[in-house]
Design an enzyme around this catalytic site. Structure first.
Site, short mmCIF file in Angstrom:
data_model
loop_
_atom_site.label_atom_id
_atom_site.label_comp_id
_atom_site.label_asym_id
_atom_site.label_seq_id
_atom_site.Cartn_x
_atom_site.Cartn_y
_atom_site.Cartn_z
CB THR A 77 17.62 -59.26 54.16
OG1 THR A 77 16.87 -58.06 54.39
CG2 THR A 77 18.71 -59.38 55.20
CD GLN A 184 11.90 -49.58 48.49
OE1 GLN A 184 10.86 -49.30 47.90
NE2 GLN A 184 11.93 -49.85 49.79
CG HIS A 206 8.13 -57.36 51.76
ND1 HIS A 206 8.05 -56.22 52.52
CD2 HIS A 206 9.42 -57.73 51.78
CE1 HIS A 206 9.26 -55.93 52.98
NE2 HIS A 206 10.11 -56.84 52.54
CB CYS A 329 12.97 -39.65 70.00
SG CYS A 329 12.65 -38.04 69.35
#
Ligand SMILES: *Cc1c(COP(=O)(O)O)cnc(C)c1O
Length: 524
Positions: A77, A184, A206, A329
């Protein structure tokens, strides 16, 4: 003895390799290399610095870079933010156009949004149905004022691979910077920043059995590439990333990358074989489709859409598998996966999608069991069949109360109810919209004596349909007309965001009332 679910979410993060844990532990205690690597005036600091530099070389080696090209960050990030904001701000007086794609990680998309606020123009390419951004699309999007192209190597949701070598060479020809998010793909696919003409490469530990909270940005060396730092302070990492270097984290990153480099030739074919085994088993189930390109894909990620089963209901039924879903949801987010929608999947299909991701510690037995469990649950949920045996305590999900879990476990669903004049049925909703409910009630002496239902929807909808079918028994027409969803919402603790779905249920009940058989109505 409750066992933990099978972990198939390695694209979200991975367990740290024990060898990495050992290396990290040796940098923490009083006997270890705990010192500040910048403390050059004592042996503690110099030893810590040696560990950091050794790790830097390991990271560089994995992507064919020189060690001094590696800047440590807190993860991909931050590396993405530093690459995009850093390069665009450095060139703020020059070209201000950026090319990226709609299926990038939020760390790239949100950084691009910020740059738009700062006056940049951004082109968001739409990949084809395979999920891959083709080099021709990039060639068309690059303009004379384009500063930078930012694309991921492997997509984190569907695992497809962009041809970064071809895109990199195109960018170099056109004099455009090329940034690649390799979170990735590092250690899973070959990356060569020289040959692939990559100017900026984001890395993280990670996703590759290293610790969370550490990554790197690999920056082109010649000609020098200007970056404006995101943070200011002690001037570490050539002033581009101030802050005390976290020795143990960096050593963990280095160890994870060294292990990956050494074991790639064994790990990757094994993981690809397991993924293929899983896909073959799922492909045999009707209505299960692969998302993303069938061939150009990374070893560990499998993303499937399961037609005819709502994603959240499937996820709850599969509580013994730790997977990730495209379901809205499940996370109570408002939107289904933007990646799957960018590939042209409808909201409904995007919501009925699962990502299964494998790692170094995934075993063949786990894959076999996962495939079998998915097959069973898909068939069961489609048929609305009760599950036999005890309710698994694995379904112990805090988002659903006991009554929801009990009803889902023993879905009575649809069964034989003759389509006789004494049967009133009603339906409402639409699968495409995510909720559909159908009731069939037997009416004798003007009262409901037997009930059946069939429902497509999230766990709350399935449980509420089961609840309504039970509550309807014994009611007469006017009592049934007065039924409302509020009681079900209260007992089942349905979140307010889902009340709209319960109105579909109420509409189905009202349809039953409208279809009340005239013959029985007149009998006393
Ligand atoms: C996980 C991931 C990130 C974020 O990495 P962090 O190290 O967690 O910050 C960025 N891009 C992609 C493609 C990812 O999969």
């Amino acid at each position: 003895m409750s066992s933990r679910p099978i972990y198939l979410d390695n694209a979200a993060t991975t367990a740290v390799d024990p060898r990495v844990i050992a290396a990290m532990s040796s940098c923490l205690g009083a006997d270890g290399d705990f010192a500040n690597p910048s403390s050059a005036n004592h042996v503690y600091g110099r030893e810590a610095s040696a560990r950091v530099e050794h790790a830097r070389a390991e990271v560089a080696a994995l992507v064919n870079a020189a060690p001094d090209q590696i800047l440590f960050t807190s993860g991909a990030t931050e590396a993405n933010n530093l690459a995009l904001l850093g390069a665009a701000r450095f060139h703020s007086k020059r070209s201000r156009h950026i090319v990226t794609s709609r299926t990038e990680h939020p760390a790239v998309l949100d950084a691009c949004r910020q740059l738009e606020r700062e006056g940049c123009a951004v082109t968001y390419l739409k990949p084809g149905p395979s999920g891959i951004v083709e080099v021709e699309q990039v060639a068309e999007a690059v303009r004379p004022d384009t500063l930078l192209v930012s694309l991921m190597h492997v997509n984190n949701e569907i695992g497809v691979i962009n041809d970064i070598g071809a895109i990199g060479r195109l960018c170099r020809e056109r004099g455009v910077l090329f940034h690649v998010d390799a979170a990735q793909s590092a250690g899973k696919l070959p990356i060569d920043v020289q040959n692939d003409a990559i100017d900026l490469l984001s890395l993280t530990a990670h996703k590759l059995h290293g610790p969370k909270g550490i990554g790197a940005l690999c920056v082109r060396r010649e000609p020098r590439l200007g970056l404006v730092p995101l943070q200011f302070g002690g001037g570490q990492e050539r002033g581009l990333r101030s802050g005390t270097l976290p020795t143990h984290q960096i050593v963990g990153l280095g160890a994870a990358y060294r292990i990956a480099r050494e074991s790639m030739s064994v790990d990757i074919p094994r993981i690809a074989g397991l993924r293929e085994r899983l896909w073959q088993a799922l492909a045999a189930i009707p209505g299960v489709e692969l998302n993303g390109d069938p061939v150009r894909r990374v070893a560990g990620i499998l993303n499937v859409t399961v037609d005819g089963v709502e994603g959240e209901a499937l996820l709850l039924a599969l509580a013994d598998l730790a997977v990730s879903s495209g379901s809205a949801c499940a996370s109570l987010h408002a939107e289904p996966s933007y990646v799957l929608r960018a590939l042209g999947r409808s909201d409904r299909l995007a919501q009925s999608s699962l990502r299964l991701s494998l790692g170094r510690f995934t075993t063949e037995a786990e894959v076999e069991q996962a495939a079998a469990r998915m097959g069973d649950e898909i068939v069961r949920l489609r048929a609305g069949e009760p599950r036999s045996g005890a309710m698994p305590d694995l379904a112990d999900d805090a988002r659903y109360n006991l009554e929801v879990r009990r009803r889902l476990h023993a879905l009575p669903g649809w069964g034989d109810l003759p389509n006789a004049p004494s049967v009133a049925s009603g339906r409402a909703g639409d699968r495409e919209q995510g909720t559909a409910v159908e009731f069939a009630f037997r009416i004798e002496r003007d009262r409901v004596t037997e009930t059946r239902f069939r429902a497509f929807g999230c766990p709350h909808v399935l449980a509420a349909a089961s609840w309504a079918a039970e509550a309807a028994r014994g009611l007469d027409r006017s009592e049934l007309a007065g039924w409302d969803w509020q009681e079900a919402a209260r007992v089942l603790e349905v979140p307010a965001a889902k009340f709209g779905r319960l109105l579909t249920l109420q509409d189905a009940i009202r349809a039953v009332v409208r279809n009340w058989p005239a013959a029985t109505e007149s009998t006393v």
